[in-house]
Design a protein around this motif. Structure first.
Motif, PDB file in Angstrom:
ATOM      1  N   VAL A 183       0.857  -0.933  -0.258  1.00 59.13           N
ATOM      2  CA  VAL A 183      -0.127   0.081   0.065  1.00 59.13           C
ATOM      3  C   VAL A 183       1.006   1.058   0.257  1.00 59.13           C
ATOM      4  O   VAL A 183       0.376   2.219  -0.538  1.00 59.13           O
ATOM      5  CB  VAL A 183      -0.973   0.536   1.474  1.00 59.13           C
ATOM      6  CG1 VAL A 183      -1.460   1.559   0.935  1.00 59.13           C
ATOM      7  CG2 VAL A 183      -1.864  -0.908   1.265  1.00 59.13           C
ATOM      8  N   GLY A 184       1.927   1.663   1.110  1.00 55.84           N
ATOM      9  CA  GLY A 184       2.792   2.119   0.883  1.00 55.84           C
ATOM     10  C   GLY A 184       3.587   2.398  -1.316  1.00 55.84           C
ATOM     11  O   GLY A 184       3.921   3.083  -0.975  1.00 55.84           O
ATOM     12  N   VAL A 185       4.210   1.333  -1.437  1.00 54.49           N
ATOM     13  CA  VAL A 185       4.670   1.199  -2.879  1.00 54.49           C
ATOM     14  C   VAL A 185       3.984   2.208  -3.360  1.00 54.49           C
ATOM     15  O   VAL A 185       4.381   3.158  -4.613  1.00 54.49           O
ATOM     16  CB  VAL A 185       5.404   0.308  -3.388  1.00 54.49           C
ATOM     17  CG1 VAL A 185       5.805   0.370  -4.273  1.00 54.49           C
ATOM     18  CG2 VAL A 185       5.558  -0.209  -2.256  1.00 54.49           C
ATOM     19  N   LEU A 186       2.740   1.642  -3.357  1.00 50.80           N
ATOM     20  CA  LEU A 186       1.486   2.214  -3.908  1.00 50.80           C
ATOM     21  C   LEU A 186       1.496   3.935  -3.954  1.00 50.80           C
ATOM     22  O   LEU A 186       1.085   4.303  -5.002  1.00 50.80           O
ATOM     23  CB  LEU A 186       0.234   1.399  -4.560  1.00 50.80           C
ATOM     24  CG  LEU A 186       0.094  -0.192  -4.879  1.00 50.80           C
ATOM     25  CD1 LEU A 186      -1.068  -0.919  -4.538  1.00 50.80           C
ATOM     26  CD2 LEU A 186       0.509  -0.104  -6.389  1.00 50.80           C
ATOM     27  N   ALA A 187       1.406   4.072  -3.073  1.00 51.11           N
ATOM     28  CA  ALA A 187       0.845   5.387  -2.693  1.00 51.11           C
ATOM     29  C   ALA A 187       2.037   6.410  -3.273  1.00 51.11           C
ATOM     30  O   ALA A 187       2.065   7.567  -3.498  1.00 51.11           O
ATOM     31  CB  ALA A 187       0.742   5.682  -1.419  1.00 51.11           C
ATOM     32  N   MET A 188       3.270   5.426  -2.755  1.00 51.14           N
ATOM     33  CA  MET A 188       4.456   6.456  -3.468  1.00 51.14           C
ATOM     34  C   MET A 188       4.889   6.862  -5.114  1.00 51.14           C
ATOM     35  O   MET A 188       4.545   7.935  -5.136  1.00 51.14           O
ATOM     36  CB  MET A 188       5.957   6.097  -3.250  1.00 51.14           C
ATOM     37  CG  MET A 188       6.445   6.312  -1.578  1.00 51.14           C
ATOM     38  SD  MET A 188       7.493   5.360  -0.782  1.00 51.14           S
ATOM     39  CE  MET A 188       9.241   5.852  -2.101  1.00 51.14           C
TER      40      MET A 188
ATOM     41  N   ARG B  28       1.690   6.834  -6.883  1.00 49.53           N
ATOM     42  CA  ARG B  28       1.054   7.614  -7.554  1.00 49.53           C
ATOM     43  C   ARG B  28       0.864   8.858  -7.747  1.00 49.53           C
ATOM     44  O   ARG B  28       0.724   9.846  -7.970  1.00 49.53           O
ATOM     45  CB  ARG B  28      -0.321   7.264  -7.174  1.00 49.53           C
ATOM     46  CG  ARG B  28      -2.233   7.734  -7.417  1.00 49.53           C
ATOM     47  CD  ARG B  28      -2.539   7.931  -6.596  1.00 49.53           C
ATOM     48  NE  ARG B  28      -3.898   8.728  -7.430  1.00 49.53           N
ATOM     49  CZ  ARG B  28      -5.241   8.869  -6.745  1.00 49.53           C
ATOM     50  NH1 ARG B  28      -6.026   7.442  -6.296  1.00 49.53           N
ATOM     51  NH2 ARG B  28      -5.910  10.015  -7.101  1.00 49.53           N
ATOM     52  N   ALA B  29       1.459   9.315  -5.899  1.00 51.19           N
ATOM     53  CA  ALA B  29       1.825  10.614  -5.910  1.00 51.19           C
ATOM     54  C   ALA B  29       3.489  11.650  -6.604  1.00 51.19           C
ATOM     55  O   ALA B  29       3.449  12.357  -7.127  1.00 51.19           O
ATOM     56  CB  ALA B  29       3.075  10.700  -4.368  1.00 51.19           C
ATOM     57  N   LEU B  30       4.479   9.943  -6.829  1.00 48.32           N
ATOM     58  CA  LEU B  30       5.357  10.669  -7.832  1.00 48.32           C
ATOM     59  C   LEU B  30       4.362  10.823  -9.365  1.00 48.32           C
ATOM     60  O   LEU B  30       5.175  11.341 -10.472  1.00 48.32           O
ATOM     61  CB  LEU B  30       5.513   9.347  -8.340  1.00 48.32           C
ATOM     62  CG  LEU B  30       6.755   9.159  -6.734  1.00 48.32           C
ATOM     63  CD1 LEU B  30       7.866   8.164  -7.074  1.00 48.32           C
ATOM     64  CD2 LEU B  30       8.277  10.727  -6.998  1.00 48.32           C
ATOM     65  N   ARG B  31       3.635  10.232  -9.481  1.00 48.18           N
ATOM     66  CA  ARG B  31       2.907  10.373 -11.574  1.00 48.18           C
ATOM     67  C   ARG B  31       2.875  11.113 -10.880  1.00 48.18           C
ATOM     68  O   ARG B  31       2.148  12.176 -12.377  1.00 48.18           O
ATOM     69  CB  ARG B  31       2.195   9.294 -11.836  1.00 48.18           C
ATOM     70  CG  ARG B  31       1.637   8.988 -12.646  1.00 48.18           C
ATOM     71  CD  ARG B  31       0.686   7.849 -13.118  1.00 48.18           C
ATOM     72  NE  ARG B  31      -0.292   7.062 -11.609  1.00 48.18           N
ATOM     73  CZ  ARG B  31      -1.213   7.136 -11.531  1.00 48.18           C
ATOM     74  NH1 ARG B  31      -2.091   7.770 -12.119  1.00 48.18           N
ATOM     75  NH2 ARG B  31      -1.882   6.577 -10.787  1.00 48.18           N
ATOM     76  N   GLU B  32       1.910  11.706  -9.558  1.00 48.79           N
ATOM     77  CA  GLU B  32       0.790  12.924 -10.511  1.00 48.79           C
ATOM     78  C   GLU B  32       1.454  14.368 -10.176  1.00 48.79           C
ATOM     79  O   GLU B  32       1.686  15.712 -10.595  1.00 48.79           O
ATOM     80  CB  GLU B  32      -0.318  13.409  -8.739  1.00 48.79           C
ATOM     81  CG  GLU B  32      -1.247  12.847  -9.159  1.00 48.79           C
ATOM     82  CD  GLU B  32      -2.272  12.502  -7.895  1.00 48.79           C
ATOM     83  OE1 GLU B  32      -2.278  13.472  -7.391  1.00 48.79           O
ATOM     84  OE2 GLU B  32      -2.935  11.532  -8.477  1.00 48.79           O
ATOM     85  N   ALA B  33       2.600  13.833  -9.648  1.00 50.26           N
ATOM     86  CA  ALA B  33       3.930  15.880  -8.820  1.00 50.26           C
ATOM     87  C   ALA B  33       4.456  15.479 -11.471  1.00 50.26           C
ATOM     88  O   ALA B  33       4.807  16.290 -11.098  1.00 50.26           O
ATOM     89  CB  ALA B  33       5.148  15.109  -8.107  1.00 50.26           C
ATOM     90  N   MET B  34       4.830  14.240 -11.729  1.00 46.79           N
ATOM     91  CA  MET B  34       5.371  14.394 -12.641  1.00 46.79           C
ATOM     92  C   MET B  34       4.430  15.077 -13.732  1.00 46.79           C
ATOM     93  O   MET B  34       4.836  16.134 -14.693  1.00 46.79           O
ATOM     94  CB  MET B  34       5.491  13.459 -13.276  1.00 46.79           C
ATOM     95  CG  MET B  34       7.027  12.587 -13.046  1.00 46.79           C
ATOM     96  SD  MET B  34       7.856  11.304 -13.699  1.00 46.79           S
ATOM     97  CE  MET B  34       6.404  10.367 -14.164  1.00 46.79           C
TER      98      MET B  34
END
Length: 160
Positions: A23-28, A30-36
């Protein structure tokens, strides 16, 4: 007897830890994708702003513009996803009414130095991931720099 009760807990604890890590890796991720995506959109808006200023500057440097003029185009291979359009319109300057109690103080109603202005509108459009975006800027120009439709038709009727 006690050793048998704790034998299965190691497996359950490992599975719970793996689920939490997933769950933590998936959240990270998604956060990286949205940041890009946010960074790409910010870059697009910055590019659009510079392109707006470029087009607005080219129009603003012209000594006269005609009411009703329009134009459009692209930015070539340098910015292939971006296009522009512009227009020039006449804007009448409204004269506010003088309140009745103040009319006695005026010999004649005040007049404006220029009854109208010109408005240049420039719109930049682009696409990203199949979605359309746009940014628009407007500026006003003095009446002496704007040829109205009446002036254009009068110039056309004047023999050369």
């Amino acid at each position: 007897m006690r050793a048998r009760r704790t034998e299965g807990w190691v497996l359950i604890e490992t599975l719970v830890a793996m689920v939490l890590l997933s769950v933590g890796v998936l959240a990270m991720n998604r956060a990286l994708r949205e940041a890009m995506q946010t960074r790409a959109m910010a870059r697009d808006y910055t590019t659009a702003r510079f392109l707006l200023e470029e087009e607005m500057g080219e129009l603003d440097m012209q000594p006269t513009l005609n009411e009703g003029d329009t134009g459009s185009g692209g930015f070539g291979e340098e910015h292939p996803r971006f296009t522009y359009s512009w227009s020039v319109v006449k804007v009448d300057v409204p004269v506010p009414p003088i309140p009745a109690e103040l009319q006695q103080f005026f010999l004649e109603p005040p007049t404006l130095p220029e009854p109208h202005l010109g408005r240049i509108s420039v719109t930049i459009k682009w696409t990203r991931s199949g979605r359309d975006y746009d940014a628009t800027a407007e500026t006003l120009i003095a009446a002496r720099r704007l040829r109205t439709l009446e002036e254009i038709s009068a110039l056309a009727q004047t023999p050369a």
